[in-house]
Design an enzyme around this catalytic site. Structure first.
Site, short mmCIF file in Angstrom:
data_model
loop_
_atom_site.label_atom_id
_atom_site.label_comp_id
_atom_site.label_asym_id
_atom_site.label_seq_id
_atom_site.Cartn_x
_atom_site.Cartn_y
_atom_site.Cartn_z
N LYS A 50 0.82 -1.22 0.00
CA LYS A 50 0.00 0.00 0.00
C LYS A 50 0.85 1.27 0.00
CE LYS A 50 -2.27 -1.15 3.75
NZ LYS A 50 -1.92 -2.57 3.94
N THR A 51 1.84 1.30 0.89
CA THR A 51 2.62 2.53 1.04
C THR A 51 3.45 2.82 -0.21
OG1 THR A 51 2.72 2.26 3.44
CG2 THR A 51 4.37 3.68 2.44
N GLU A 104 -3.96 6.23 1.66
CA GLU A 104 -3.71 4.81 1.95
C GLU A 104 -4.87 4.33 2.80
OE1 GLU A 104 -0.19 2.22 4.05
OE2 GLU A 104 0.34 4.00 2.87
#
Length: 807
Positions: free
Chosen positions: A115-116, A157
């Site tokens: 995700k990051t 996010e």
């Protein structure tokens, strides 16, 4: 910009909380916050106006504050209790994020892993396109994890760990993957999958919903909505031609009828190719120009704690990674292994949460196989209560039972002195975990600054009983000059022509000042003095050309000692020194060689006439007559006519009991391919060099005398012939089973046909030798070349040890 609210964050040091606080500070709100520890993110926010309190206390709360909390904050927290008592407005972190998204075109990123990185890549692309996004992400990108932009896009996010990603209804999204994770919240996989299914349905634009088509869960939940991306053939955006070179990946994608070739990203591994491809596709759908996307991916600087390079001190590289799930750890280590090659990879792993270790225990036990050494530290609780029988020590025992990588438990108190004692030049240490393991390298780096790691004691061995004795000394000088004194303490060993040894300063002086190893004090290698010094060495670099050295004999001795050594292993050395056996293996592998015959001295004495008749019947002049187990053109003759054949045979028998007679190639060019392989399966074959001999036999004098034959380190070769030559050199290397360096010699005839004639396991490394010149031409200078040979030898020994099981 200001919305007239006074916010207080409980646990403001968290990466998600601080991102939101940063955006609110950009909006000129009054922000206060507390946490049980201070960190660099808090310090940065304090400089921008944050009022920070160390520790949680009810006096930090006042009735006019809107209190922001995360799922990790318990109701017993004194600040939460005070906020309830004062009837303060309470906002979960996800609720505040949803408020901040209002009025923007939101692009959300969710999934178990990545995700990051995906969020940061997307932000980078939007910035490069001058779209100035607002963003809140789970890592520091150029020092920021949250910022208020002037554009219409908001990159967020979306954290699935507590189900709060269902609070968002984004315009577009990227779903990276779905795996069993966060079972403390979801309880079972069906609930987890159902939640992701709801998220899919809440993305408003199906054209801007990208999901990983390689993930079966994502495919089933998409239900025909969105755009699949991945390596699989059925993906709408398909990745192909993936390759990794050092710390950079390259790949192609095909999307909407167009192929985008050679996309370059400064990340590692196939997982990151998936992440970058998703961003590439979404950016195209947003109307961003291809060149802007490419520029952003090439210039991407990475996110803090995602294989972050902390420092490189005295040849030891320190990395840090946030990985806390077995799948991401496994993929990260695989990609890292490709980047660092044969360097020793040491992992210091801090498990994160007792529930995660419990739920993924077996997966953790087998996810570190790409490491060379693993240390497991105490479990970082993240506020969880310990679970009975879930311990780091138990995980180590499982790893020992089900994996081959050496591992052990290492407590906080032990890791600095212990690691300082075992780390050596070339090592790579990566700290892995979502807890405070990122801080472990700080005291270790400080200790390294005071006391450098211990050098390798390297035994450089030269001379020998072979006729190539003098060339061995010349090659050994090149090696000695190329060894980095910061990494190696060199112990010199010279072998005279009778097979007796000298060592230490006498050997060093001999190497520098003489053309031959000679001493009144030379003795057997079994003598106490020589044996003691050999045992003291950590590894060896044999530079012994010809028999009794290059033929695997001394390498076998090192194997018996249990010591690593540079160069090919003893098996391949023994094979390539036998020209007859080598030719047989290559013929069997389809590598073309000129026609040949071979016979022993005994056979020659018994049937000279028969052998001569067979030679004339089967082979065409010119012929080459050579000893079967010698190199450097010693004892080799070129024969143009019958009258000279017996003389040439007699000359070859002076050096060996077995000889080879092979057909020459009229008008052939003598090309030398420098080949370097590895234990990771990669084989590098650069453009060859050429001996410009014009069909004349290049004898010993022409190689190493006062007027050596001319060479060309970049000969002109037609492209198709060049590619075929490289392929044949690689096939020859693989057929023999060589590891590490070798030189493959071929003849190229005027019609473009190749004929193999020799492989050298320890090629000449003199100032006149083509092997080091070829690598230097391609930017691999002596120190890097020698280091690579050493690293392959070290890795070979490590691999042997990890698979040895003595019962």
């Amino acid at each position: 910009m200001k919305n007239n609210k006074d916010y207080h964050f409980i646990g403001i040091g968290g990466i998600g909380m601080s991102a939101l606080a940063s955006i609110l500070l950009d909006k000129e709100n009054t922000i206060s916050g507390s946490d049980i520890v201070d960190n660099n993110v808090i310090k940065s926010l304090t400089l921008r106006g944050l009022h920070f309190s160390l520790g949680h206390a009810e006096e930090n709360i006042s009735s006019q504050k809107t209190v922001v909390y995360s799922s990790g904050i318990q109701k017993e927290n004194p600040e939460m209790q005070a906020a309830v008592d004062m009837s303060c407005p309470l906002l979960h972190r996800s609720q505040l994020l949803r408020e901040l998204m209002q009025g923007y075109t939101t692009l959300a990123v969710t999934g178990t892993h990545g995700k990051t990185t995906v969020s940061a890549l997307l932000v980078s692309v939007l910035k490069r396109a001058n779209l100035d996004p607002t963003f809140a992400i789970g890592g520091l990108l150029d020092g920021e994890n949250g910022r208020l932009g002037k554009g219409k896009y908001f990159v967020a996010e979306a954290d699935e760990s507590d189900g709060t990603f269902l609070n968002y209804h984004p315009f577009g999204a990227i779903v990276t993957n779905i795996e069993k994770e966060h079972m403390d919240y979801f309880r079972d996989e069906k609930t987890l999958h159902d939640a992701f299914g709801v998220f899919f349905s809440q993305v408003s634009s199906s054209d801007h919903l990208f999901y990983c088509g390689d993930d079966s869960h994502c495919r089933s939940l998409a239900s025909g909505r969105g755009v699949s991306y991945g390596f699989s053939a059925g993906c709408a955006l398909q990745i192909s031609s993936f390759r990794q070179k050092g710390w950079t990946i390259f790949f192609d994608i095909t999307f909407e009828g167009k192929k985008y070739s050679d996309i370059e990203v400064t990340l590692l591994g196939e997982m990151q190719a998936l992440n970058a491809a998703a961003v590439f596709g979404l950016a195209l759908r947003l109307g961003i120009a291809e060149e802007k996307i490419r520029e952003a991916l090439i210039s991407y600087s990475g996110v803090k704690r995602r294989l972050e390079k902390k420092a490189e001190v005295h040849g030891v590289l320190f990395l840090d990674d946030y990985g806390h799930h077995p799948t991401e750890i496994k993929k990260t280590l695989c990609a890292l292994r490709e980047a660092i090659g044969e360097r020793r990879l040491i992992v210091l792993f801090q498990p994160h949460r007792y529930t995660r270790v419990r739920d993924l225990f077996n997966e953790f036990a087998t996810c570190f196989e790409n490491a060379d050494l693993v240390f497991v530290s105490d479990i970082y609780s993240a506020g969880e209560v310990p679970i009975e029988n879930v311990t780091s020590q138990g995980l180590v025992e499982a790893m020992k039972a089900y994996a081959t990588v050496p591992c052990s438990f290492l407590s906080r108190e032990e890791y600095v002195p212990y690691l300082q004692g075992i780390l050596r030049p070339h090592d790579v240490l990566v700290t892995i975990g979502a807890g405070d393991v990122t801080n472990f390298s700080v005291p270790l780096l400080a200790a390294f600054e005071k006391k450098p790691p211990r050098k390798y004691i390297l035994g450089l061995i030269f001379g020998g009983r072979s006729p190539e004795h003098e060339i061995s000394l010349r090659s050994a000088r090149y090696v000695a000059e190329s060894l980095n004194p910061e990494y190696y303490e060199v112990q010199f060993f010279g072998i005279d022509k009778k097979g007796l040894w000298i060592q230490g300063e006498e050997a060093r002086v001999c190497l520098q000042e003489r053309t031959e190893v000679i001493s009144d004090r030379a003795c057997s290698f079994l003598s106490p003095l020589i044996a003691k010094e050999l045992e003291r060495c950590d590894l060896f670099f044999p530079v012994l050309h010809g028999a009794n050295g290059e033929d695997g004999t001394i390498q076998g001795f090192f194997e018996m000692m249990g010591k690593p050594y540079a160069g090919p292993d003893f098996r391949s050395c023994a094979i390539v020194m036998d020209k007859i056996l080598t030719k047989k293996l290559l013929v069997g592998s389809g590598v073309p060689t000129s026609a040949f015959l071979f016979f022993s001295y005994t056979e020659w004495l018994k049937g000279k006439k028969r052998i001569l008749s067979e030679i004339e019947a089967m082979l065409k002049y010119p012929l080459y007559v050579k000893p079967a187990r010698l190199g450097s053109s010693i004892g080799i003759s070129r024969v143009e006519e019958r009258e000279k054949l017996e003389e040439a045979i007699f000359e070859a028998f002076r050096f060996d009991e077995m000889i080879l007679v092979e057909e020459g190639v009229v008008g052939g060019r003598e090309l030398e391919f420098a080949v370097m392989g590895s234990y990771r399966g990669h084989i590098d074959v650069p453009h060859p060099g050429e001996k410009c001999a014009e069909s004349v036999l290049v004898n010993y004098e022409m190689k190493y005398g006062q007027n050596p034959v001319k060479t060309d380190i970049m000969p002109k070769i037609e492209a198709q012939a060049l590619q075929r030559g490289k392929e044949l050199a690689k096939e020859a290397y693989l057929a023999i089973g060589i590891t590490c360096m070798s030189r493959v010699d071929c003849l190229l005839d005027p019609e473009g046909n190749y004929f193999f004639f020799e492989i050298n396991s320890i090629p000449g490394l003199t100032k006149l030798s083509l092997f080091p010149k070829i690598w230097a031409r391609d930017g691999v200078m002596g120190q890097d070349l020698v280091d690579r040979m050493v690293l392959i030898g070290l890795m070979r020994r490590r691999n042997q040890e990890r698979h040895e099981r003595i019962t």
